[in-house]
Design a protein around this motif. Structure first.
Motif, PDB file in Angstrom:
ATOM      1  N   ASN A 327       0.845  -1.198   0.000  1.00 36.29           N
ATOM      2  CA  ASN A 327       0.000   0.000   0.000  1.00 36.29           C
ATOM      3  C   ASN A 327       0.882   1.250   0.000  1.00 36.29           C
ATOM      4  OD1 ASN A 327      -2.528  -1.612   0.516  1.00 36.29           O
ATOM      5  ND2 ASN A 327      -1.429  -2.056   2.423  1.00 36.29           N
ATOM      6  N   VAL A 328       0.953   1.906  -1.139  1.00 37.88           N
ATOM      7  CA  VAL A 328       1.811   3.077  -1.289  1.00 37.88           C
ATOM      8  C   VAL A 328       1.035   4.182  -1.985  1.00 37.88           C
ATOM      9  CG1 VAL A 328       3.931   4.005  -2.279  1.00 37.88           C
ATOM     10  CG2 VAL A 328       3.895   1.651  -1.420  1.00 37.88           C
ATOM     11  N   SER A 329       1.072   5.378  -1.424  1.00 38.42           N
ATOM     12  CA  SER A 329       0.453   6.518  -2.095  1.00 38.42           C
ATOM     13  C   SER A 329       1.406   7.706  -2.008  1.00 38.42           C
ATOM     14  CB  SER A 329      -0.896   6.884  -1.468  1.00 38.42           C
ATOM     15  OG  SER A 329      -0.723   7.433  -0.181  1.00 38.42           O
ATOM     16  N   THR A 330       1.471   8.467  -3.099  1.00 41.83           N
ATOM     17  CA  THR A 330       2.300   9.671  -3.134  1.00 41.83           C
ATOM     18  C   THR A 330       1.540  10.788  -3.824  1.00 41.83           C
ATOM     19  OG1 THR A 330       3.350   9.208  -5.266  1.00 41.83           O
ATOM     20  CG2 THR A 330       4.395   8.263  -3.312  1.00 41.83           C
ATOM     21  N   SER A 331       1.874  12.009  -3.491  1.00 41.96           N
ATOM     22  CA  SER A 331       1.249  13.157  -4.153  1.00 41.96           C
ATOM     23  C   SER A 331       2.216  14.324  -4.177  1.00 41.96           C
ATOM     24  CB  SER A 331      -0.052  13.562  -3.451  1.00 41.96           C
ATOM     25  OG  SER A 331       0.223  14.117  -2.168  1.00 41.96           O
ATOM     26  N   HIS A 332       2.010  15.216  -5.143  1.00 44.01           N
ATOM     27  CA  HIS A 332       2.809  16.437  -5.278  1.00 44.01           C
ATOM     28  C   HIS A 332       1.859  17.612  -5.497  1.00 44.01           C
ATOM     29  CE1 HIS A 332       5.562  13.184  -6.413  1.00 44.01           C
ATOM     30  NE2 HIS A 332       6.524  13.958  -5.957  1.00 44.01           N
ATOM     31  N   ARG A 333       2.016  18.668  -4.698  1.00 43.37           N
ATOM     32  CA  ARG A 333       1.193  19.852  -4.806  1.00 43.37           C
ATOM     33  C   ARG A 333       2.100  21.095  -4.794  1.00 43.37           C
ATOM     34  NH1 ARG A 333      -1.492  16.243  -5.968  1.00 43.37           N
ATOM     35  NH2 ARG A 333      -3.562  15.629  -5.233  1.00 43.37           N
ATOM     36  N   LEU A 334       1.536  22.220  -5.188  1.00 42.80           N
ATOM     37  CA  LEU A 334       2.281  23.472  -5.270  1.00 42.80           C
ATOM     38  C   LEU A 334       1.594  24.566  -4.482  1.00 42.80           C
ATOM     39  CD1 LEU A 334       3.254  23.762  -9.066  1.00 42.80           C
ATOM     40  CD2 LEU A 334       4.787  23.287  -7.145  1.00 42.80           C
ATOM     41  N   VAL A 335       2.403  25.525  -4.012  1.00 42.20           N
ATOM     42  CA  VAL A 335       1.873  26.817  -3.570  1.00 42.20           C
ATOM     43  C   VAL A 335       2.573  27.893  -4.385  1.00 42.20           C
ATOM     44  CG1 VAL A 335       1.312  26.057  -1.245  1.00 42.20           C
ATOM     45  CG2 VAL A 335       3.546  27.054  -1.686  1.00 42.20           C
ATOM     46  N   ARG A 336       1.832  28.942  -4.712  1.00 42.37           N
ATOM     47  CA  ARG A 336       2.396  30.057  -5.491  1.00 42.37           C
ATOM     48  C   ARG A 336       2.864  31.157  -4.559  1.00 42.37           C
ATOM     49  NH1 ARG A 336       2.058  29.734 -10.870  1.00 42.37           N
ATOM     50  NH2 ARG A 336       0.382  28.561 -11.879  1.00 42.37           N
ATOM     51  N   LEU A 337       4.071  31.652  -4.839  1.00 41.45           N
ATOM     52  CA  LEU A 337       4.641  32.748  -4.074  1.00 41.45           C
ATOM     53  C   LEU A 337       5.187  33.795  -5.035  1.00 41.45           C
ATOM     54  CD1 LEU A 337       6.705  30.713  -1.429  1.00 41.45           C
ATOM     55  CD2 LEU A 337       4.410  31.669  -1.141  1.00 41.45           C
ATOM     56  N   ASP A 338       5.467  34.965  -4.505  1.00 43.46           N
ATOM     57  CA  ASP A 338       6.053  36.042  -5.309  1.00 43.46           C
ATOM     58  C   ASP A 338       7.575  35.896  -5.312  1.00 43.46           C
ATOM     59  OD1 ASP A 338       3.582  37.565  -5.950  1.00 43.46           O
ATOM     60  OD2 ASP A 338       3.465  37.676  -3.770  1.00 43.46           O
ATOM     61  N   ILE A 339       8.014  34.854  -5.986  1.00 47.94           N
ATOM     62  CA  ILE A 339       9.430  34.500  -6.053  1.00 47.94           C
ATOM     63  C   ILE A 339       9.767  34.120  -7.485  1.00 47.94           C
ATOM     64  CG2 ILE A 339       9.500  33.692  -3.658  1.00 47.94           C
ATOM     65  CD1 ILE A 339       9.294  30.803  -4.780  1.00 47.94           C
ATOM     66  N   PRO A 340      11.049  34.015  -7.821  1.00 51.31           N
ATOM     67  CA  PRO A 340      11.408  33.474  -9.137  1.00 51.31           C
ATOM     68  C   PRO A 340      11.031  31.998  -9.224  1.00 51.31           C
ATOM     69  CG  PRO A 340      13.272  34.581  -8.083  1.00 51.31           C
ATOM     70  CD  PRO A 340      12.221  34.434  -7.041  1.00 51.31           C
ATOM     71  N   THR A 341      10.983  31.491 -10.437  1.00 54.35           N
ATOM     72  CA  THR A 341      10.638  30.089 -10.643  1.00 54.35           C
ATOM     73  C   THR A 341      11.795  29.184 -10.231  1.00 54.35           C
ATOM     74  OG1 THR A 341       9.256  30.730 -12.511  1.00 54.35           O
ATOM     75  CG2 THR A 341       9.847  28.401 -12.336  1.00 54.35           C
ATOM     76  N   PRO A 342      11.515  28.154  -9.435  1.00 48.50           N
ATOM     77  CA  PRO A 342      12.561  27.177  -9.107  1.00 48.50           C
ATOM     78  C   PRO A 342      12.962  26.374 -10.348  1.00 48.50           C
ATOM     79  CG  PRO A 342      10.659  26.999  -7.634  1.00 48.50           C
ATOM     80  CD  PRO A 342      10.240  27.853  -8.781  1.00 48.50           C
ATOM     81  N   THR A 343      13.967  25.533 -10.180  1.00 52.13           N
ATOM     82  CA  THR A 343      14.406  24.702 -11.296  1.00 52.13           C
ATOM     83  C   THR A 343      15.093  23.455 -10.763  1.00 52.13           C
ATOM     84  OG1 THR A 343      15.460  24.789 -13.478  1.00 52.13           O
ATOM     85  CG2 THR A 343      16.703  25.713 -11.631  1.00 52.13           C
ATOM     86  N   PHE A 344      15.600  22.658 -11.698  1.00 50.61           N
ATOM     87  CA  PHE A 344      16.334  21.458 -11.325  1.00 50.61           C
ATOM     88  C   PHE A 344      17.569  21.826 -10.500  1.00 50.61           C
ATOM     89  CE2 PHE A 344      14.578  20.884 -15.647  1.00 50.61           C
ATOM     90  CZ  PHE A 344      13.636  19.901 -15.365  1.00 50.61           C
ATOM     91  N   THR A 345      17.786  21.092  -9.420  1.00 49.85           N
ATOM     92  CA  THR A 345      18.993  21.220  -8.613  1.00 49.85           C
ATOM     93  C   THR A 345      19.488  19.817  -8.324  1.00 49.85           C
ATOM     94  OG1 THR A 345      18.008  23.186  -7.585  1.00 49.85           O
ATOM     95  CG2 THR A 345      19.994  22.285  -6.554  1.00 49.85           C
ATOM     96  N   ARG A 346      20.761  19.640  -8.350  1.00 46.66           N
ATOM     97  CA  ARG A 346      21.407  18.313  -8.311  1.00 46.66           C
ATOM     98  C   ARG A 346      20.565  17.269  -7.575  1.00 46.66           C
ATOM     99  NH1 ARG A 346      27.835  17.559  -6.992  1.00 46.66           N
ATOM    100  NH2 ARG A 346      28.137  15.637  -8.186  1.00 46.66           N
ATOM    101  N   ALA A 347      20.200  16.214  -8.318  1.00 46.17           N
ATOM    102  CA  ALA A 347      19.256  15.191  -7.857  1.00 46.17           C
ATOM    103  C   ALA A 347      17.923  15.831  -7.488  1.00 46.17           C
ATOM    104  CB  ALA A 347      19.813  14.386  -6.698  1.00 46.17           C
ATOM    105  N   PRO A 348      17.302  16.540  -8.463  1.00 44.95           N
ATOM    106  CA  PRO A 348      16.018  17.189  -8.154  1.00 44.95           C
ATOM    107  C   PRO A 348      14.987  16.160  -7.722  1.00 44.95           C
ATOM    108  CG  PRO A 348      16.421  17.126 -10.528  1.00 44.95           C
ATOM    109  CD  PRO A 348      17.685  16.705  -9.867  1.00 44.95           C
ATOM    110  N   GLY A 349      14.312  16.449  -6.617  1.00 44.90           N
ATOM    111  CA  GLY A 349      13.336  15.509  -6.079  1.00 44.90           C
ATOM    112  C   GLY A 349      13.971  14.511  -5.140  1.00 44.90           C
ATOM    113  N   GLU A 350      14.885  13.714  -5.660  1.00 45.28           N
ATOM    114  CA  GLU A 350      15.478  12.654  -4.842  1.00 45.28           C
ATOM    115  C   GLU A 350      16.296  13.183  -3.671  1.00 45.28           C
ATOM    116  OE1 GLU A 350      14.295  10.544  -8.524  1.00 45.28           O
ATOM    117  OE2 GLU A 350      15.267  12.469  -8.118  1.00 45.28           O
ATOM    118  N   ALA A 351      16.972  14.320  -3.830  1.00 44.11           N
ATOM    119  CA  ALA A 351      17.787  14.834  -2.722  1.00 44.11           C
ATOM    120  C   ALA A 351      16.910  15.208  -1.512  1.00 44.11           C
ATOM    121  CB  ALA A 351      18.640  16.006  -3.181  1.00 44.11           C
ATOM    122  N   PRO A 352      15.903  16.089  -1.674  1.00 39.99           N
ATOM    123  CA  PRO A 352      15.041  16.363  -0.522  1.00 39.99           C
ATOM    124  C   PRO A 352      14.117  15.195  -0.190  1.00 39.99           C
ATOM    125  CG  PRO A 352      14.270  17.573  -2.442  1.00 39.99           C
ATOM    126  CD  PRO A 352      15.589  16.972  -2.819  1.00 39.99           C
ATOM    127  N   GLY A 353      13.715  14.439  -1.223  1.00 40.09           N
ATOM    128  CA  GLY A 353      12.780  13.340  -0.990  1.00 40.09           C
ATOM    129  C   GLY A 353      13.366  12.218  -0.171  1.00 40.09           C
TER     130      GLY A 353
END
Length: 735
Positions: A327-353
């Motif tokens: 039994n595995v569930s995952t989700s990804h959501r966003l919040v909008r802020l008045d900031i520049p757009t993020p981008t890929f950073t070394r091991a995007p996703g996997e590093a913080p995940g």
């Protein structure tokens, strides 16, 4: 056959050029009569420009142009994208301000000093609007994006049933802050226009062809009219993986002035204009039965994006695949802020995940009274549990074993605060590392020249990882030539097309194309020899011919030998050439392709001051064929050092009142320095993978950082008994 070059720890082909200063990076390219551009940026986070006064700047000595929304060329492709990797550009097409430090003008002058001086003379007034850069305040408004480059959600089995069946649960929230890439080389571009709307760009980029395509779309010209050159890149780590606004700014300024224009971002502007790693809030729920078998994994991620664009940090993707669980569930959501757009950073996703998932696994191990390695082994996934595919290869058990042996894990006492070194509390922690093994379409061309040497070319780019070197090794082996008889060229869109250098895919993608081009030109040599009555190999079938040391020979009689140079000479003295357009290996689709590893950290903590030192580190990795032992170890060590920064140092702090980044240089934004980095031991597990790609390599540029944050956080818990779930682990969180 000639001795293999692949796998050896060969020194970098370009090392001497770099240490002697002869390697020419894009901003150093000699261009006649080049003008210099400096970007003027906003001082509010949201609103509109009401007054833009450039009169004093325009009168300053040496100034050629001040470009703003009042006079900037209109771009027909401003709202179009060539790929999901494109970010929304800020190119003076209106008077809106969307984040603090947004480009609002470019000043061009005959020298850099004069451009900088004039940029300070521009006077701007604004009508500000309410803004927010506080992710916590926006969490209730998190939303699911309409589109994404990956499946945002996954569901396997029944989450609630898995939670109900669990005898032991861990349900926690983990956060990682905004972080910035900080490559040694700042972003830079030189733009030159030629007659007929043709352009040449010298750009610091991880993707010369992506820059070409995006640039052509923006300016409404054929991509054949655009040539992008980038022979050396001083680090990218993801921030040079997208075509950013500054490239087009340089070209727009060149249009206005009629001169070649050089634009180099300042270190401070690197914090606003070329992306960052997203701030994440991750909720992880794990459940297990009394024997430690997982009954449920839930991983829900919220990350921050800009108001004008969307970038989703894919921090739960590894959670779908890493452990066997019904039994595995995952989700990804966003919040909008008045900031520049993020981008890929070394091991995007996997590093913080992996920080969140592997920290939770450590918490579960303590709750169950199990050794952290044993918990992972009890939930080992012998096939990809998400796609139900066999692994193309998986040696993670060997990584756990070899890494634990090298580290001395068996000497660990399990209880927190049970190990000391004088006044220092000592902690040992571990975590699993993983990263997908990608292969993308790539082309290469191989030429055997009159003297029997070879020239091999592919567009590509070397972002500091050693691409020049490993491609030379691959080509030399394919052609059975010594290294000094092979020249490899890259970094120019006039060469065969290749993908971005990102996702740890260059070795696999370009390397496979280079190998196939080498084999293809060898086949052409054999065909020419077999068809030539003057050749000792005349009349032989192709499968009866082999090669070694720059010559073909008959397998049945090695004395029947025909050197490459002789074959070329008899063919009229012209090069014998083969071009290959390589695609993803067909067998790959039947398999799941990932690299794996095990990370082991020792920390020492001063409990009076809260200071944390990483005192030892061992990383054990299985990543298919290691193409160069020296450059691979360097990449894996570099990833671990990044992980130390993730765990203990890096945090971009934004003033919530103004939206402006306060940590805008390397004095305030802390990265690991020599004193922070212990001896890092790298163990590579031999792994043969016949399915992943033609060279058998899985890539090592990013897996090194995955799991490091968790290994260090887990070690800090073992040392102190305090579980830190919010990175970075700074002294105040331990006092």
């Amino acid at each position: 056959m000639s001795a293999s070059n692949v796998g050896k720890g060969i020194d970098r082909i370009d090392a001497r050029l770099k240490v002697t200063g002869k390697a020419v990076f894009p901003a150093e390219t000699g261009v006649a009569n080049v003008a210099h551009a400096v970007v003027v940026t906003s001082t509010i986070a949201r609103g509109r420009i009401t007054t833009f006064d450039a009169r004093e700047a325009e009168r300053a000595p040496g100034v050629l142009s001040v470009m703003s929304h009042l006079n900037a060329p209109k771009l027909p492709g401003i709202d179009k994208k060539t790929s999901p990797n494109d970010r929304a550009h800020q190119l003076f097409q209106d008077d809106a301000v969307r984040f603090n430090d947004q480009p609002i003008a470019v000043v061009v002058a005959d020298t850099l000093e004069r451009a900088r001086h004039a940029a300070r003379l521009v006077v701007v007034r604004y009508a500000g609007s309410a803004s927010t850069v506080d992710m916590t305040a926006e969490l209730p408004r998190a939303y699911k994006p309409a589109t994404s480059r990956f499946e945002l959600d996954s569901n396997r089995g029944d989450r609630e049933a898995g939670l109900a069946a669990a005898k032991v649960r861990v349900e926690q929230t983990y956060t990682t802050p905004t972080e910035h890439h900080n490559p040694m080389e700042p972003h830079a571009a030189i733009a030159i226009w030629h007659a007929g709307d043709r352009a040449t760009l010298y750009v610091t980029t991880q993707g010369i062809f992506a820059v070409r395509d995006r640039f052509a779309l923006l300016f409404g010209i054929p991509k054949e009219n655009v040539r992008v050159i980038s022979h050396y890149v001083g680090g990218g780590f993801g921030c040079k993986g997208s075509p950013w606004s500054y490239i087009a700014m340089a070209a727009m300024a060149a249009k206005l002035t009629g001169r070649g224009v050089k634009l180099v971002l300042s270190r401070q502007q690197m914090f606003s204009l070329v992306g960052h790693r997203s701030h994440t809030v991750q909720k992880v729920a794990l459940g297990a039965d009394a024997n430690g078998k997982l009954t449920v994994i839930a991983h829900d991620v919220i990350s921050a994006t800009s108001r004008v664009d969307e970038f989703v940090e894919p921090a739960a993707l590894q959670t779908r695949k890493l452990y066997a669980c019904p039994n595995v569930s995952t989700s990804h959501r966003l919040v909008r802020l008045d900031i520049p757009t993020p981008t890929f950073t070394r091991a995007p996703g996997e590093a913080p995940g992996t920080f969140a998932l592997e920290s939770a696994m450590d918490e579960l191990a303590y709750a169950l009274g199990l050794d952290p390695i044993e918990l992972r082994l009890r939930n080992y996934a012998d096939e990809d549990p998400d796609e139900k595919k066999p692994w193309s290869s998986k040696s993670l058990r060997d990584c756990y074993r070899r890494g634990a042996e090298q580290f001395g894990w068996s000497r660990r006492t399990a209880a927190p605060r049970s190990m000391r070194d004088g006044r220092w509390l000592v902690g040992w922690g571990m975590a699993t590392a993983t990263y997908p093994a990608h292969q993308r379409a790539a082309s290469a061309i191989a030429r055997v020249r009159a003297d029997g040497s070879a020239l091999v070319q592919a567009g590509s780019q070397d972002i500091g990882t050693g691409t020049y070197t490993i491609m030379t090794q691959i080509a030399a082996d394919a052609l059975t030539l010594p290294l000094d008889q092979v020249r490899f060229e890259l970094g120019d869109t006039a060469l065969p097309e290749t993908p971005n250098s990102g996702g740890s895919s260059t070795a696999a993608s370009v390397g496979s194309a280079v190998k196939m081009a080498g084999l293809a030109v060898r086949k052409k040599l054999a065909e020419a020899a077999a068809a030539d009555p003057r050749s000792p190999l005349h009349g032989l079938a192709l499968d009866a011919i082999d090669a070694a040391d720059g010559a073909l020979f008959a397998k049945a009689d090695r004395a029947r030998r025909d050197p490459f140079a002789a074959i070329v000479a008899r063919s009229g003295g012209r090069e014998i050439v083969a071009k290959v357009d390589n695609r993803e290996k067909a067998d790959r689709k039947r398999y799941a392709t990932h690299s794996f590893g095990a990370q082991f950290a020792e920390v020492k903590v001063d409990e009076e001051l809260g200071v944390v030192r990483v005192s030892r580190f061992v990383g054990a990795f299985a990543a298919g064929t290691i193409l160069n032992a020296k450059t691979a170890a360097s990449q894996l060590q570099g990833g671990i050092i990044w992980g130390i920064g993730l765990a203990l140092h890096e945090h971009t702090w934004r003033d919530e009142r103004s939206g402006r980044i306060a940590t805008r240089d390397l004095a305030d934004y802390h990265v690991p320095v020599h004193a922070d980095v212990p001896r890092i031991e790298i163990v590579t597990v031999d792994e043969v993978d016949p399915y992943v790609n033609e060279v058998g390599a899985k890539g090592v540029g990013e897996i090194g950082i995955t799991g490091v944050g968790a290994a260090i956080a887990n070690a800090v818990y073992h040392a102190t008994g305090r579980r830190i779930r919010d990175l970075p682990i700074t002294p105040d969180k331990l006092l």
